[in-house]
Design an enzyme around this catalytic site. Structure first.
Site, PDB file in Angstrom:
ATOM      1  N   GLY A   1      38.800  -3.001  21.266  1.00  0.00           N
ATOM      2  CA  GLY A   1      37.862  -2.035  21.828  1.00  0.00           C
ATOM      3  C   GLY A   1      37.038  -1.234  20.844  1.00  0.00           C
ATOM      4  O   GLY A   1      36.387  -0.267  21.247  1.00  0.00           O
ATOM      5  N   GLY A   2      36.996  -1.626  19.576  1.00  0.00           N
ATOM      6  CA  GLY A   2      36.222  -0.849  18.607  1.00  0.00           C
ATOM      7  C   GLY A   2      34.738  -0.828  18.914  1.00  0.00           C
ATOM      8  O   GLY A   2      34.093   0.229  18.894  1.00  0.00           O
ATOM      9  N   LYS A   3      34.159  -1.980  19.210  1.00  0.00           N
ATOM     10  CA  LYS A   3      32.724  -2.039  19.524  1.00  0.00           C
ATOM     11  C   LYS A   3      32.463  -1.463  20.910  1.00  0.00           C
ATOM     12  O   LYS A   3      31.396  -0.884  21.160  1.00  0.00           O
ATOM     13  CB  LYS A   3      32.222  -3.471  19.407  1.00  0.00           C
ATOM     14  CG  LYS A   3      32.315  -4.036  17.987  1.00  0.00           C
ATOM     15  CD  LYS A   3      31.806  -5.454  17.927  1.00  0.00           C
ATOM     16  CE  LYS A   3      31.997  -6.034  16.528  1.00  0.00           C
ATOM     17  NZ  LYS A   3      33.427  -6.230  16.182  1.00  0.00           N
TER      18      LYS A   3
ATOM     19  N   ASP B   1      38.760  -9.089  28.446  1.00  0.00           N
ATOM     20  CA  ASP B   1      39.446  -9.901  27.441  1.00  0.00           C
ATOM     21  C   ASP B   1      40.478 -10.756  28.158  1.00  0.00           C
ATOM     22  O   ASP B   1      40.930 -10.406  29.264  1.00  0.00           O
ATOM     23  CB  ASP B   1      40.121  -9.023  26.379  1.00  0.00           C
ATOM     24  CG  ASP B   1      40.366  -9.784  25.077  1.00  0.00           C
ATOM     25  OD1 ASP B   1      39.518  -9.690  24.170  1.00  0.00           O
ATOM     26  OD2 ASP B   1      41.385 -10.490  24.984  1.00  0.00           O
TER      27      ASP B   1
ATOM     28  N   CYS C   1      32.596 -12.350  12.997  1.00  0.00           N
ATOM     29  CA  CYS C   1      32.933 -11.857  11.659  1.00  0.00           C
ATOM     30  C   CYS C   1      33.152 -13.073  10.751  1.00  0.00           C
ATOM     31  O   CYS C   1      34.086 -13.121   9.959  1.00  0.00           O
ATOM     32  CB  CYS C   1      34.150 -10.942  11.678  1.00  0.00           C
ATOM     33  SG  CYS C   1      35.608 -11.630  12.492  1.00  0.00           S
TER      34      CYS C   1
END
Length: 446
Positions: free
Chosen positions: A248-250, A268, A368
């Site tokens: 959940g960072g973004k 997810d 990434c």
């Protein structure tokens, strides 16, 4: 702990990291949780030695292969101490004395290895280029195709440990205020050069113990990851989907851009990760986030919500080559799907996510990874299959979402450690033709 005891613990941990079918950071954390009697300084020294050996694995392995010695954890530790750290060979051999908590004495083969390594440094003119820059055979062809003449420079930049970057949560504070408080508390930070919400930390202080972190005013997030979230262009009032939300960072970064107005749906396939992410969302004061577990890219929920969202982010599963600074073991161990599985999965995710985008809406694709197969080639394939979308070039996208001038004049954002001092990230944004009409069969029911 004595030097011998630290070395023996390092060897034990190297053995464990090699045997455990999970990322090294999880193994290291569990190892120390089970051995709370080890002091903080010793834990730091041991962890540093383990990660140092992982970052040098190809070169240390080359030396062991040169002398036809098995790459045991003891041999790796010996090579790291002598060739890697330049320590006196006799002094290193002396640590293997069989004393209390120290390594058992060297066998004949190990004593010979010590003599052979004496006086050598880590690098050698006979090393192949890929060994010198710690690139595994499976990734070398694609990295060379992607990086061209910059292969050696960029690969070398993936070897050292990454800095700690923070994202300031605009829902709770400003970058200036957070910076001032951190510096007052003895944590030296400076503004990140690209992200307007980022702070780069000097050294490795305990960020998670700081009140700003506990209150959700700052999050640990690489500057490149922050830029991915900004380029999505989520605005107050938008309807947004983070299709592969993970931890959940973004998602959090987009919610902050939206000023808690509108709706972000974090989906997810791993419901447990979403449940843990909810704690982060609450701590950050992000009230416009919903979570939904899905079964995959063909989940019926996606079909029921065709063309209903202003912004969709696909932070796709990938090889993670851009994160090797943080996860050096990922170079050498396939703990998840390989490239041959990931590339078709990424294509399916892109096609599925496109169904969610409304006319005039945008789809952001990010990895990434630094491999062309997972990045530009995916977007080119997507556009060929989906002619109703166009690329939003970085020159158009960056000023409206990040502000200022983009770092390079390219259609997509490709960040690398050597050029940008971030993890390796790729981001492309495509926009659906606004003339496309919404399928009347689509509904907004959950």
């Amino acid at each position: 702990m004595t030097p011998g005891a630290r070395l023996q613990t390092t060897i034990e941990l190297l053995d464990l990291v090699g045997a455990e079918p999970r990322p090294a950071d999880a193994t290291v954390s569990q190892f120390f949780r089970n051995r709370r009697f080890i002091g903080a300084k010793d834990r730091a020294d041991i962890a540093q030695a383990v990660y140092r050996a992982l970052r040098r694995r190809a070169r240390l392995g080359w030396w062991l292969g040169r002398y036809e010695h098995p790459a045991t954890a003891r041999a790796v530790a010996i090579a790291d101490q002598i060739a890697g750290e330049g320590r006196d060979a006799d002094a290193v051999a002396g640590l293997f004395n069989g004393g209390k908590f120290a390594p058992m004495p060297l066998d004949d083969g190990e004593r010979k290895l010590v003599r052979q390594l004496a006086g050598h440094t880590l690098d050698h003119p006979d090393m192949p280029d890929a060994v010198r820059v710690e690139v595994p055979a499976w990734a070398e062809p694609s990295l060379r195709a992607t990086l061209g003449s910059r292969f050696a420079v960029e690969a070398a930049a993936l070897i050292p440990a990454a800095s700690i970057d923070l994202r300031v949560n605009a829902l709770k504070t400003t970058r200036e205020a957070a910076s001032k408080q951190l510096i007052a508390d003895g944590i030296q930070v400076s503004p990140t050069p690209l992200s307007p919400f980022g702070l780069r930390v000097v050294g490795r202080p305990s960020i998670m113990a700081h009140p700003l972190y506990r209150d959700g005013a700052i999050e640990i997030q690489d500057e490149g990851s922050q830029l991915v979230a900004l380029l999505v262009g989520a605005q107050p009032g938008h309807q947004v989907v983070d299709l592969c939300a993970g931890a959940g960072g973004k998602t959090l970064a987009m919610a902050a851009s939206m000023e808690n107005k509108g709706r972000v749906i974090a989906t997810d396939v791993l419901d447990g990760r979403l449940q843990r992410a909810k704690l982060r969302f609450r701590r950050a004061g992000a009230h416009n986030i919903e979570t939904r577990a899905i079964t995959g890219e063909t989940d019926p929920w996606i079909k029921r919500h065709k063309q209903r969202f202003d912004r969709v982010l696909v932070d796709a599963p990938c090889t993670g080559t851009g994160t090797w600074r943080r996860n050096p073991d990922m170079r050498w161990r396939q703990l998840g799907p390989g490239l041959e599985t990931l590339v078709p999965l990424q294509a399916r995710l892109l096609d599925s996510a496109a169904r969610l985008v409304k006319p005039g809406g945008r789809l952001a694709y990010a990895t990434c990874s630094m491999l062309i197969d997972e990045n530009a080639a995916q977007i080119e394939g997507f556009l060929a299959r989906n002619p109703g979308f166009r690329v939003v070039p970085l020159s158009e996208l960056w000023p409206a979402t990040v502000g200022g001038t983009p770092p390079r004049n390219e259609p997509y954002l490709s960040l690398t450690p050597a050029q940008d001092d971030t993890d390796g990230f790729f981001t492309a944004v495509v926009e659906r033709n606004p003339a496309v009409t919404v399928d009347e069969a689509a509904t907004s029911d959950d």
